[in-house]
Design an enzyme around this catalytic site. Structure first.
Site, PDB file in Angstrom:
ATOM      1  N   THR A 196       0.871  -1.181   0.000  1.00 36.94           N
ATOM      2  CA  THR A 196       0.000   0.000   0.000  1.00 36.94           C
ATOM      3  C   THR A 196       0.902   1.223   0.000  1.00 36.94           C
ATOM      4  OG1 THR A 196      -1.680  -1.153   1.288  1.00 36.94           O
ATOM      5  CG2 THR A 196      -1.783   1.256   1.259  1.00 36.94           C
ATOM      6  N   LYS A 213      -7.724   1.686  -3.022  1.00 44.31           N
ATOM      7  CA  LYS A 213      -7.382   1.232  -1.666  1.00 44.31           C
ATOM      8  C   LYS A 213      -7.496   2.382  -0.658  1.00 44.31           C
ATOM      9  CE  LYS A 213      -5.073  -0.874   1.700  1.00 44.31           C
ATOM     10  NZ  LYS A 213      -5.479  -2.044   2.429  1.00 44.31           N
ATOM     11  N   LYS A 262      -1.700   4.958   8.671  1.00 45.08           N
ATOM     12  CA  LYS A 262      -0.865   5.049   7.465  1.00 45.08           C
ATOM     13  C   LYS A 262      -1.744   5.324   6.236  1.00 45.08           C
ATOM     14  CE  LYS A 262       1.678   2.288   4.161  1.00 45.08           C
ATOM     15  NZ  LYS A 262       2.106   0.979   3.681  1.00 45.08           N
TER      16      LYS A 262
END
Ligand code: NAD
Length: 298
Positions: free
Chosen positions: A94, A169, A244
């Site tokens: 990611t 995402k 994050k």
């Protein structure tokens, strides 16, 4: 049997590489951590001494690394210089959309096919081979990407061109972070109003407040299906990982001038929760911050 190079064998990559080996592929694995390497070898992967050695005759290269700078350096310094041009390159980390697009451009200029393919699902899904992949790649490359991911996947969806997987995402996880806070806030208010959590759950999960954070991942123990709340908020999706992803979403929003005030508020609240020492707890534990009951988490 496909020759797969797997780089990054941590919490996620370890299980993913094991599933590639379990599917009968020859997996040449590399990680800078000796412990991660030992675990990969114990699950049927072959140890490589470097990224260069792992990718040297690979048909597929899969990376699962912590963040954008790692991806930029592993591809720029090693993969693109050492893999055969025929190799299909898939980054499942990611990372920020800009880095994903840059690495895709560099890979394309060097003559490679590349896909960004971040995942939904945590360590248990990585081990079970039931991750969902969101893919950014050229349409023509997608069938090969889908086939390469199959041993690790319950669903593989093409989101669009390069960077679209990362965009999907971070938008999804920003929505998740915000919706969880909404659910936590509603339970905290219901409690103060003397409304039983079970009653609120039964009503809201059949009403317009229904959402995944409420019905499937309820932050109140003993209410609804089993969730991390029922095991002291351990396991699940760590607050630090949510933070994050929210930071990535805010960075992307700033770059394109998108207005994301709820995402910004969510980032601030999870950052406060993490700063109190709870970055390792499941993100739904943020309900204890809103209830003023952080001491129960220690
Ligand atoms: P992790 O820190 O456990 O694993 C990353 C691994 O990469 C480590 O073993 C590290 O030693 C290795 N590494 C770092 N630099 C390297 C290099 N130059 N060469 C080779 N190996 C290198 O992290 P994780 O939890 O496995 O997460 C990996 C990625 O997956 C992250 O981008 C994360 O955001 C994403 N992700 C994690 C989860 C989760 O629940 N853990 C869920 C979805 C997505």
């Amino acid at each position: 049997m496909t020759r797969v190079a797997f780089i990054g064998l941590g919490n996620m990559g370890g299980g993913m590489a094991a599933n590639q080996a379990g599917a009968g592929h020859q997996v040449r694995a590399f990680d800078v951590s000796a412990d991660a390497m030992a675990r990969a070898v114990s699950t049927g992967c072959q140890a490589a001494a470097s990224v260069a050695e792992a990718v040297a005759d690979a048909e597929v290269v899969i990376t699962m690394l912590p963040a954008g700078p790692h991806v930029r350096s592993v591809y720029g310094e090693d993969v693109l210089k050492n893999a055969p041009k025929s190799a299909l390159l898939i980054d499942c980390s990611t990372i920020d959309v800009e880095t994903a697009r840059d690495v895709a451009r560099q890979a394309g200029e060097a003559g490679f096919r590349f896909a960004d393919a971040p995942v939904s699902g945590g360590v248990m899904a990585a081990e079970a081979g039931t991750l969902a992949f969101m893919v950014g790649c050229n349409a023509g490359d997608f069938p090969a990407v889908e086939a390469a991911l199959e041993p690790m996947s319950r669903a593989t969806i093409r989101a669009g061109e390069h960077g679209a997987g990362q965009a999907a995402k971070i938008c999804n996880n920003m929505l998740l972070g915000v919706s969880m806070l909404g659910v936590c806030e509603a339970f905290a208010l219901a409690e103060k109003l003397g409304l039983a959590a079970e009653s609120f759950f039964d009503i809201a999960s059949k009403s317009s407040g229904q959402c995944w954070s409420l019905s499937t991942y309820c932050p109140v123990p003993g209410v609804g299906p089993q969730t991390p709340a029922d095991r002291g908020f351990d396991g699940g999706f760590a607050t630090a990982m949510m933070l994050k992803d929210l930071k990535l979403a805010q960075g992307a929003a700033a770059q394109v001038g998108a207005s994301t005030p709820m995402g910004a508020q969510a980032e601030a609240l999870y950052a406060l929760f993490a700063a109190n020492g709870f970055g390792g707890k499941d993100f739904s534990a943020v309900i204890q911050l809103l209830r003023g009951r952080l001491s129960e988490l220690a």
